[in-house]
Design a protein around this motif. Sequence first.
Motif, PDB file in Angstrom:
ATOM      1  N   THR A 206     -17.095  -3.825  -7.307  1.00  0.00           N
ATOM      2  CA  THR A 206     -16.895  -4.773  -6.282  1.00  0.00           C
ATOM      3  C   THR A 206     -15.621  -4.399  -5.335  1.00  0.00           C
ATOM      4  O   THR A 206     -14.527  -3.907  -5.928  1.00  0.00           O
ATOM      5  N   LEU A 207     -15.427  -4.849  -3.938  1.00  0.00           N
ATOM      6  CA  LEU A 207     -13.926  -4.487  -3.522  1.00  0.00           C
ATOM      7  C   LEU A 207     -13.124  -5.421  -4.022  1.00  0.00           C
ATOM      8  O   LEU A 207     -11.874  -5.036  -4.171  1.00  0.00           O
ATOM      9  N   GLY A 208     -13.313  -6.749  -4.754  1.00  0.00           N
ATOM     10  CA  GLY A 208     -12.554  -7.353  -5.335  1.00  0.00           C
ATOM     11  C   GLY A 208     -11.937  -6.482  -6.517  1.00  0.00           C
ATOM     12  O   GLY A 208     -10.673  -6.635  -6.791  1.00  0.00           O
ATOM     13  N   GLU A 209     -12.826  -5.992  -7.458  1.00  0.00           N
ATOM     14  CA  GLU A 209     -11.994  -5.009  -8.572  1.00  0.00           C
ATOM     15  C   GLU A 209     -11.246  -4.071  -8.011  1.00  0.00           C
ATOM     16  O   GLU A 209     -10.084  -3.928  -8.566  1.00  0.00           O
ATOM     17  N   LEU A 210     -11.641  -3.374  -6.877  1.00  0.00           N
ATOM     18  CA  LEU A 210     -10.770  -2.109  -6.392  1.00  0.00           C
ATOM     19  C   LEU A 210      -9.438  -2.860  -5.910  1.00  0.00           C
ATOM     20  O   LEU A 210      -8.457  -2.097  -5.930  1.00  0.00           O
ATOM     21  N   ALA A 211      -9.578  -4.130  -5.393  1.00  0.00           N
ATOM     22  CA  ALA A 211      -8.220  -4.603  -4.827  1.00  0.00           C
ATOM     23  C   ALA A 211      -7.467  -4.944  -5.844  1.00  0.00           C
ATOM     24  O   ALA A 211      -6.217  -4.706  -5.743  1.00  0.00           O
ATOM     25  N   VAL A 212      -7.828  -5.429  -7.143  1.00  0.00           N
ATOM     26  CA  VAL A 212      -6.950  -5.707  -8.084  1.00  0.00           C
ATOM     27  C   VAL A 212      -6.203  -4.853  -8.600  1.00  0.00           C
ATOM     28  O   VAL A 212      -5.057  -4.355  -8.983  1.00  0.00           O
ATOM     29  N   ALA A 213      -6.926  -3.462  -8.745  1.00  0.00           N
ATOM     30  CA  ALA A 213      -6.676  -2.018  -9.204  1.00  0.00           C
ATOM     31  C   ALA A 213      -5.432  -1.487  -8.279  1.00  0.00           C
ATOM     32  O   ALA A 213      -4.360  -0.967  -8.765  1.00  0.00           O
ATOM     33  N   TYR A 214      -5.778  -1.732  -7.170  1.00  0.00           N
ATOM     34  CA  TYR A 214      -4.957  -1.230  -5.882  1.00  0.00           C
ATOM     35  C   TYR A 214      -3.691  -1.997  -5.814  1.00  0.00           C
ATOM     36  O   TYR A 214      -2.491  -1.662  -5.952  1.00  0.00           O
ATOM     37  N   ARG A 215      -3.631  -3.266  -6.071  1.00  0.00           N
ATOM     38  CA  ARG A 215      -2.565  -4.293  -6.206  1.00  0.00           C
ATOM     39  C   ARG A 215      -1.658  -3.758  -7.214  1.00  0.00           C
ATOM     40  O   ARG A 215      -0.346  -3.829  -7.100  1.00  0.00           O
ATOM     41  N   GLU A 216      -2.139  -3.538  -8.345  1.00  0.00           N
ATOM     42  CA  GLU A 216      -1.521  -3.223  -9.611  1.00  0.00           C
ATOM     43  C   GLU A 216      -0.861  -1.716  -9.402  1.00  0.00           C
ATOM     44  O   GLU A 216       0.446  -1.644  -9.726  1.00  0.00           O
ATOM     45  N   ALA A 217      -1.537  -0.764  -8.929  1.00  0.00           N
ATOM     46  CA  ALA A 217      -1.084   0.689  -8.716  1.00  0.00           C
ATOM     47  C   ALA A 217       0.351   0.511  -7.970  1.00  0.00           C
ATOM     48  O   ALA A 217       1.221   1.308  -7.928  1.00  0.00           O
ATOM     49  N   ARG A 218       0.126  -0.428  -6.696  1.00  0.00           N
ATOM     50  CA  ARG A 218       1.303  -0.529  -5.806  1.00  0.00           C
ATOM     51  C   ARG A 218       2.509  -1.647  -6.245  1.00  0.00           C
ATOM     52  O   ARG A 218       3.384  -1.680  -5.587  1.00  0.00           O
ATOM     53  N   GLY A 219       2.296  -2.012  -7.324  1.00  0.00           N
ATOM     54  CA  GLY A 219       3.243  -3.040  -8.184  1.00  0.00           C
ATOM     55  C   GLY A 219       3.207  -4.211  -7.086  1.00  0.00           C
ATOM     56  O   GLY A 219       4.439  -4.900  -6.938  1.00  0.00           O
ATOM     57  N   LEU A 220       2.320  -4.828  -6.172  1.00  0.00           N
ATOM     58  CA  LEU A 220       2.344  -5.821  -5.662  1.00  0.00           C
ATOM     59  C   LEU A 220       1.881  -6.946  -6.329  1.00  0.00           C
ATOM     60  O   LEU A 220       1.019  -7.002  -7.353  1.00  0.00           O
ATOM     61  N   ARG A 221       2.055  -8.414  -5.991  1.00  0.00           N
ATOM     62  CA  ARG A 221       1.436  -9.382  -6.709  1.00  0.00           C
ATOM     63  C   ARG A 221       0.902 -10.579  -5.794  1.00  0.00           C
ATOM     64  O   ARG A 221       0.590 -11.686  -6.415  1.00  0.00           O
ATOM     65  N   ARG A 222       0.583 -10.217  -4.669  1.00  0.00           N
ATOM     66  CA  ARG A 222       0.009 -10.972  -3.655  1.00  0.00           C
ATOM     67  C   ARG A 222      -1.366 -11.616  -4.059  1.00  0.00           C
ATOM     68  O   ARG A 222      -2.360 -10.878  -4.682  1.00  0.00           O
TER      69      ARG A 222
END
Length: 276
Positions: A206-222
Amino acid sequence: MTTILVTGATGTLGRPLRSRLAEAGETVRAASRSPPDETDDASERRDAVEWVELDLADGTGLERAVGGVDVVVHAATAPQGDSEAVDVDGTERLLDAAESAGVDHVVYPSIVGIEAVPYSYYRHKLAAERAVEASEVPATILRATQFHQFVDQILGMAARVPVWPLPTTFRVQPVDAGEVADALVDCAIGEPRGRVPPVGGPEVRTLGELAVAYREARGLRRPIVRLPLPGAVASAFRAGEATCPDRAVGTVTWEEWLAAEYGGATESARPDAAPS
Ligand SMILES: NC(=O)c1ccc[n+]([C@@H]2O[C@H](COP(=O)([O-])OP(=O)(O)OC[C@H]3O[C@@H](n4cnc5c(N)ncnc54)[C@H](OP(=O)(O)O)[C@@H]3O)[C@@H](O)[C@H]2O)c1
Protein backbone atom coordinates in the motif's frame (compact mmCIF):
# COMPACT_ATOMS: atom_id res chain seq x y z
CA MET A 1 26.38 -3.73 -35.71
CA THR A 2 22.89 -2.60 -34.66
CA THR A 3 22.10 1.07 -34.21
CA ILE A 4 19.44 1.67 -31.56
CA LEU A 5 17.68 5.00 -31.08
CA VAL A 6 16.60 5.65 -27.50
CA THR A 7 13.98 8.41 -27.28
CA GLY A 8 13.56 9.95 -23.84
CA ALA A 9 17.23 9.15 -23.26
CA THR A 10 17.57 11.65 -20.40
CA GLY A 11 14.65 10.16 -18.45
CA THR A 12 14.39 7.74 -15.51
CA LEU A 13 14.19 4.79 -17.88
CA GLY A 14 16.27 6.32 -20.68
CA ARG A 15 19.44 6.55 -18.57
CA PRO A 16 19.65 2.83 -17.64
CA LEU A 17 18.52 1.94 -21.16
CA ARG A 18 21.50 3.83 -22.59
CA SER A 19 24.01 2.19 -20.30
CA ARG A 20 22.64 -1.33 -20.65
CA LEU A 21 22.41 -1.15 -24.45
CA ALA A 22 25.99 0.15 -24.61
CA GLU A 23 27.13 -2.66 -22.28
CA ALA A 24 25.41 -5.14 -24.60
CA GLY A 25 27.62 -3.80 -27.41
CA GLU A 26 24.93 -1.89 -29.29
CA THR A 27 25.49 1.48 -30.96
CA VAL A 28 23.27 3.91 -29.10
CA ARG A 29 21.84 7.09 -30.60
CA ALA A 30 20.21 9.07 -27.81
CA ALA A 31 17.46 11.64 -28.30
CA SER A 32 16.14 14.44 -26.12
CA ARG A 33 14.78 17.95 -26.60
CA SER A 34 17.91 19.29 -24.93
CA PRO A 35 20.80 16.92 -25.57
CA PRO A 36 23.76 17.39 -23.24
CA ASP A 37 26.75 19.10 -24.87
CA GLU A 38 30.47 19.57 -24.10
CA THR A 39 29.64 22.03 -21.34
CA ASP A 40 27.73 19.33 -19.44
CA ASP A 41 29.22 16.72 -17.13
CA ALA A 42 30.66 13.91 -19.28
CA SER A 43 28.55 11.39 -17.34
CA GLU A 44 25.46 12.98 -18.89
CA ARG A 45 26.70 12.17 -22.36
CA ARG A 46 28.15 8.74 -21.79
CA ASP A 47 26.90 5.52 -23.37
CA ALA A 48 25.59 7.19 -26.49
CA VAL A 49 27.74 7.37 -29.60
CA GLU A 50 25.63 10.26 -30.74
CA TRP A 51 23.03 12.63 -29.27
CA VAL A 52 20.30 14.17 -31.41
CA GLU A 53 17.81 16.93 -30.66
CA LEU A 54 14.27 15.62 -31.00
CA ASP A 55 10.96 17.21 -30.06
CA LEU A 56 8.11 14.78 -30.60
CA ALA A 57 5.50 17.46 -29.94
CA ASP A 58 6.30 19.17 -33.25
CA GLY A 59 8.52 16.65 -35.05
CA THR A 60 11.75 18.69 -34.83
CA GLY A 61 14.74 16.45 -35.57
CA LEU A 62 12.70 13.32 -36.41
CA GLU A 63 14.33 12.46 -39.74
CA ARG A 64 17.81 12.86 -38.34
CA ALA A 65 16.88 10.80 -35.26
CA VAL A 66 15.60 7.77 -37.17
CA GLY A 67 17.91 7.84 -40.23
CA GLY A 68 20.08 4.71 -40.38
CA VAL A 69 18.53 3.23 -37.24
CA ASP A 70 17.70 -0.49 -36.92
CA VAL A 71 15.70 -0.43 -33.68
CA VAL A 72 13.90 2.32 -31.76
CA VAL A 73 13.30 2.03 -28.02
CA HIS A 74 10.70 4.72 -27.51
CA ALA A 75 10.93 5.91 -23.91
CA ALA A 76 9.99 9.57 -24.42
CA THR A 77 6.88 10.64 -22.55
CA ALA A 78 5.30 13.74 -21.01
CA PRO A 79 3.24 12.63 -18.01
CA GLN A 80 3.26 16.10 -16.50
CA GLY A 81 3.06 17.96 -19.80
CA ASP A 82 0.96 17.68 -22.95
CA SER A 83 0.83 13.90 -23.09
CA GLU A 84 -1.62 13.93 -25.98
CA ALA A 85 0.84 15.91 -28.14
CA VAL A 86 3.91 13.93 -27.06
CA ASP A 87 2.70 10.43 -26.24
CA VAL A 88 -0.10 10.07 -28.81
CA ASP A 89 0.65 12.44 -31.71
CA GLY A 90 4.40 12.25 -31.12
CA THR A 91 4.37 8.44 -31.12
CA GLU A 92 2.39 8.44 -34.37
CA ARG A 93 4.91 10.87 -35.90
CA LEU A 94 7.79 8.71 -34.74
CA LEU A 95 6.18 5.55 -36.16
CA ASP A 96 5.61 7.21 -39.55
CA ALA A 97 9.20 8.41 -39.65
CA ALA A 98 10.46 4.98 -38.56
CA GLU A 99 8.47 3.30 -41.30
CA SER A 100 9.83 5.70 -43.95
CA ALA A 101 13.37 5.15 -42.69
CA GLY A 102 13.03 1.35 -42.86
CA VAL A 103 13.39 0.76 -39.10
CA ASP A 104 13.11 -2.98 -38.32
CA HIS A 105 11.68 -2.91 -34.81
CA VAL A 106 10.07 -0.48 -32.36
CA VAL A 107 10.12 -1.37 -28.67
CA TYR A 108 7.54 0.45 -26.59
CA PRO A 109 7.54 0.62 -22.78
CA SER A 110 4.07 1.04 -21.34
CA ILE A 111 2.26 0.78 -18.01
CA VAL A 112 0.35 -2.04 -16.30
CA GLY A 113 -3.40 -1.50 -15.93
CA ILE A 114 -3.84 1.48 -18.25
CA GLU A 115 -7.14 0.19 -19.62
CA ALA A 116 -8.59 -0.10 -16.11
CA VAL A 117 -7.52 3.26 -14.66
CA PRO A 118 -9.39 6.17 -16.32
CA TYR A 119 -6.58 8.68 -15.90
CA SER A 120 -5.90 10.97 -18.87
CA TYR A 121 -2.19 10.13 -19.14
CA TYR A 122 -3.05 6.43 -19.10
CA ARG A 123 -5.65 6.97 -21.83
CA HIS A 124 -2.92 8.57 -23.92
CA LYS A 125 -0.56 5.65 -23.24
CA LEU A 126 -3.29 3.27 -24.38
CA ALA A 127 -3.78 5.28 -27.59
CA ALA A 128 -0.01 5.17 -28.15
CA GLU A 129 0.03 1.38 -27.65
CA ARG A 130 -2.72 1.09 -30.27
CA ALA A 131 -0.73 3.25 -32.69
CA VAL A 132 2.30 1.02 -32.15
CA GLU A 133 0.21 -2.09 -32.83
CA ALA A 134 -1.36 -0.54 -35.94
CA SER A 135 1.97 0.54 -37.41
CA GLU A 136 3.66 -1.31 -40.27
CA VAL A 137 6.87 -1.35 -38.24
CA PRO A 138 7.19 -4.63 -36.31
CA ALA A 139 6.95 -3.93 -32.60
CA THR A 140 7.28 -5.20 -29.06
CA ILE A 141 5.23 -3.68 -26.21
CA LEU A 142 6.36 -4.25 -22.64
CA ARG A 143 4.34 -2.91 -19.73
CA ALA A 144 5.79 -2.26 -16.29
CA THR A 145 4.50 -1.18 -12.89
CA GLN A 146 5.48 2.15 -11.25
CA PHE A 147 9.20 2.84 -10.96
CA HIS A 148 10.66 3.38 -7.47
CA GLN A 149 11.65 6.89 -8.61
CA PHE A 150 8.02 7.71 -9.39
CA VAL A 151 6.86 6.72 -5.89
CA ASP A 152 9.81 8.68 -4.47
CA GLN A 153 8.69 11.73 -6.45
CA ILE A 154 5.09 11.49 -5.16
CA LEU A 155 6.23 11.06 -1.57
CA GLY A 156 8.80 13.83 -1.99
CA MET A 157 5.95 16.21 -2.84
CA ALA A 158 3.95 15.10 0.19
CA ALA A 159 7.04 15.54 2.39
CA ARG A 160 7.09 19.29 1.74
CA VAL A 161 4.16 19.88 4.11
CA PRO A 162 4.06 19.26 7.88
CA VAL A 163 1.37 16.56 7.65
CA TRP A 164 1.39 14.11 4.74
CA PRO A 165 -2.10 13.64 3.32
CA LEU A 166 -1.88 10.51 1.17
CA PRO A 167 -4.23 7.96 -0.38
CA THR A 168 -2.62 5.37 1.87
CA THR A 169 -4.75 2.45 0.64
CA PHE A 170 -3.65 2.72 -3.01
CA ARG A 171 -1.95 -0.52 -4.00
CA VAL A 172 1.30 -0.22 -5.91
CA GLN A 173 4.08 -2.58 -6.96
CA PRO A 174 7.18 -0.43 -7.38
CA VAL A 175 9.89 -1.78 -9.64
CA ASP A 176 13.51 -0.92 -10.30
CA ALA A 177 13.80 1.07 -13.56
CA GLY A 178 17.10 -0.71 -14.26
CA GLU A 179 15.37 -4.07 -14.19
CA VAL A 180 12.72 -2.77 -16.60
CA ALA A 181 15.55 -1.48 -18.81
CA ASP A 182 17.12 -4.99 -18.75
CA ALA A 183 13.86 -6.49 -20.02
CA LEU A 184 13.59 -3.83 -22.73
CA VAL A 185 17.18 -4.48 -23.84
CA ASP A 186 16.31 -8.19 -24.23
CA CYS A 187 13.37 -7.11 -26.39
CA ALA A 188 15.49 -4.69 -28.42
CA ILE A 189 18.17 -7.22 -29.27
CA GLY A 190 15.62 -9.93 -30.09
CA GLU A 191 12.98 -10.28 -32.76
CA PRO A 192 9.73 -8.24 -32.55
CA ARG A 193 7.31 -10.16 -30.31
CA GLY A 194 4.13 -8.05 -30.11
CA ARG A 195 2.94 -7.90 -26.52
CA VAL A 196 5.23 -9.53 -24.00
CA PRO A 197 4.43 -10.33 -20.34
CA PRO A 198 4.68 -7.29 -18.05
CA VAL A 199 7.43 -6.61 -15.51
CA GLY A 200 6.25 -5.92 -11.97
CA GLY A 201 8.17 -5.13 -8.80
CA PRO A 202 8.76 -7.84 -6.19
CA GLU A 203 5.90 -6.83 -3.85
CA VAL A 204 2.45 -5.30 -3.99
CA ARG A 205 2.29 -2.77 -1.15
CA THR A 206 0.00 0.00 0.00
CA LEU A 207 1.13 3.57 -0.50
CA GLY A 208 0.82 3.94 3.28
CA GLU A 209 3.42 1.22 3.87
CA LEU A 210 5.73 2.74 1.29
CA ALA A 211 5.32 6.18 2.92
CA VAL A 212 6.27 4.82 6.36
CA ALA A 213 9.46 3.25 4.93
CA TYR A 214 10.23 6.47 3.03
CA ARG A 215 9.76 8.61 6.13
CA GLU A 216 12.11 6.32 8.04
CA ALA A 217 14.74 6.30 5.28
CA ARG A 218 14.76 10.09 5.21
CA GLY A 219 14.82 10.38 9.01
CA LEU A 220 11.56 12.35 9.07
CA ARG A 221 8.87 12.21 11.76
CA ARG A 222 5.84 13.86 10.22
CA PRO A 223 2.40 12.27 10.57
CA ILE A 224 0.91 10.47 7.58
CA VAL A 225 -2.83 10.91 7.28
CA ARG A 226 -5.19 9.03 5.02
CA LEU A 227 -6.59 11.20 2.25
CA PRO A 228 -9.93 9.71 1.17
CA LEU A 229 -10.04 10.29 -2.58
CA PRO A 230 -13.32 9.87 -4.44
CA GLY A 231 -13.63 8.87 -8.08
CA ALA A 232 -12.92 6.09 -10.50
CA VAL A 233 -9.15 6.66 -10.74
CA ALA A 234 -8.69 6.37 -6.97
CA SER A 235 -10.98 3.38 -6.81
CA ALA A 236 -8.94 1.61 -9.53
CA PHE A 237 -5.68 2.27 -7.67
CA ARG A 238 -7.24 1.00 -4.42
CA ALA A 239 -8.34 -2.16 -6.25
CA GLY A 240 -4.76 -2.77 -7.38
CA GLU A 241 -5.55 -2.35 -11.10
CA ALA A 242 -2.08 -0.91 -11.70
CA THR A 243 -0.35 -4.00 -10.29
CA CYS A 244 0.48 -7.43 -11.71
CA PRO A 245 1.12 -9.74 -8.72
CA ASP A 246 1.47 -12.75 -11.00
CA ARG A 247 4.43 -11.02 -12.69
CA ALA A 248 6.41 -9.96 -9.61
CA VAL A 249 9.68 -10.55 -11.45
CA GLY A 250 11.61 -7.50 -10.24
CA THR A 251 14.00 -8.22 -7.37
CA VAL A 252 14.80 -4.80 -5.87
CA THR A 253 12.43 -4.03 -2.99
CA TRP A 254 11.33 -0.53 -2.02
CA GLU A 255 13.39 -0.71 1.16
CA GLU A 256 16.48 -1.77 -0.80
CA TRP A 257 15.99 1.04 -3.27
CA LEU A 258 15.53 3.56 -0.42
CA ALA A 259 18.70 2.32 1.29
CA ALA A 260 20.66 2.78 -1.95
CA GLU A 261 19.13 6.21 -2.59
CA TYR A 262 19.18 7.71 0.90
CA GLY A 263 21.78 5.55 2.65
CA GLY A 264 21.43 3.42 5.76
CA ALA A 265 19.23 0.42 6.29
CA THR A 266 15.49 0.71 6.54
CA GLU A 267 13.22 -1.60 8.45
CA SER A 268 10.46 -3.00 6.32
CA ALA A 269 7.21 -1.10 6.89
CA ARG A 270 4.75 -3.97 6.93
CA PRO A 271 0.98 -3.47 7.10
CA ASP A 272 0.87 -3.41 10.91
CA ALA A 273 3.24 -0.42 10.87
CA ALA A 274 1.38 1.53 8.23
CA PRO A 275 -1.40 4.05 8.66
CA SER A 276 -4.80 2.79 7.62
N1 LIG B 1 7.66 6.37 -14.40
C1 LIG B 1 7.04 5.20 -14.18
O1 LIG B 1 6.71 4.84 -13.04
C2 LIG B 1 6.76 4.28 -15.35
C3 LIG B 1 6.23 3.00 -15.10
C4 LIG B 1 6.00 2.14 -16.18
C5 LIG B 1 6.27 2.56 -17.47
N2 LIG B 1 6.75 3.83 -17.68
C6 LIG B 1 7.01 4.25 -19.07
O2 LIG B 1 8.41 4.33 -19.27
C7 LIG B 1 8.70 5.33 -20.25
C8 LIG B 1 9.73 6.30 -19.69
O3 LIG B 1 9.21 6.93 -18.53
P1 LIG B 1 10.15 7.76 -17.55
O4 LIG B 1 9.58 7.63 -16.19
O5 LIG B 1 11.58 7.42 -17.80
O6 LIG B 1 9.88 9.24 -18.06
P2 LIG B 1 10.67 10.56 -17.64
O7 LIG B 1 11.68 10.30 -16.58
O8 LIG B 1 9.62 11.61 -17.39
O9 LIG B 1 11.46 10.94 -18.97
C9 LIG B 1 10.77 11.38 -20.08
C10 LIG B 1 11.74 11.55 -21.23
O10 LIG B 1 11.00 12.01 -22.37
C11 LIG B 1 11.67 13.13 -22.93
N3 LIG B 1 10.67 14.03 -23.50
C12 LIG B 1 9.70 14.72 -22.86
N4 LIG B 1 9.01 15.47 -23.74
C13 LIG B 1 9.54 15.22 -24.95
C14 LIG B 1 9.26 15.71 -26.27
N5 LIG B 1 8.30 16.64 -26.50
N6 LIG B 1 10.00 15.24 -27.30
C15 LIG B 1 10.99 14.34 -27.09
N7 LIG B 1 11.32 13.86 -25.87
C16 LIG B 1 10.59 14.30 -24.82
C17 LIG B 1 12.43 13.76 -21.78
O11 LIG B 1 13.61 14.37 -22.26
P3 LIG B 1 13.83 15.94 -22.47
O12 LIG B 1 13.02 16.65 -21.41
O13 LIG B 1 15.30 16.07 -22.31
O14 LIG B 1 13.36 16.18 -23.85
C18 LIG B 1 12.84 12.54 -20.96
O15 LIG B 1 14.07 12.02 -21.45
C19 LIG B 1 7.35 5.98 -20.60
O16 LIG B 1 6.83 5.35 -21.74
C20 LIG B 1 6.49 5.65 -19.39
O17 LIG B 1 5.11 5.63 -19.69
C21 LIG B 1 7.02 4.69 -16.67
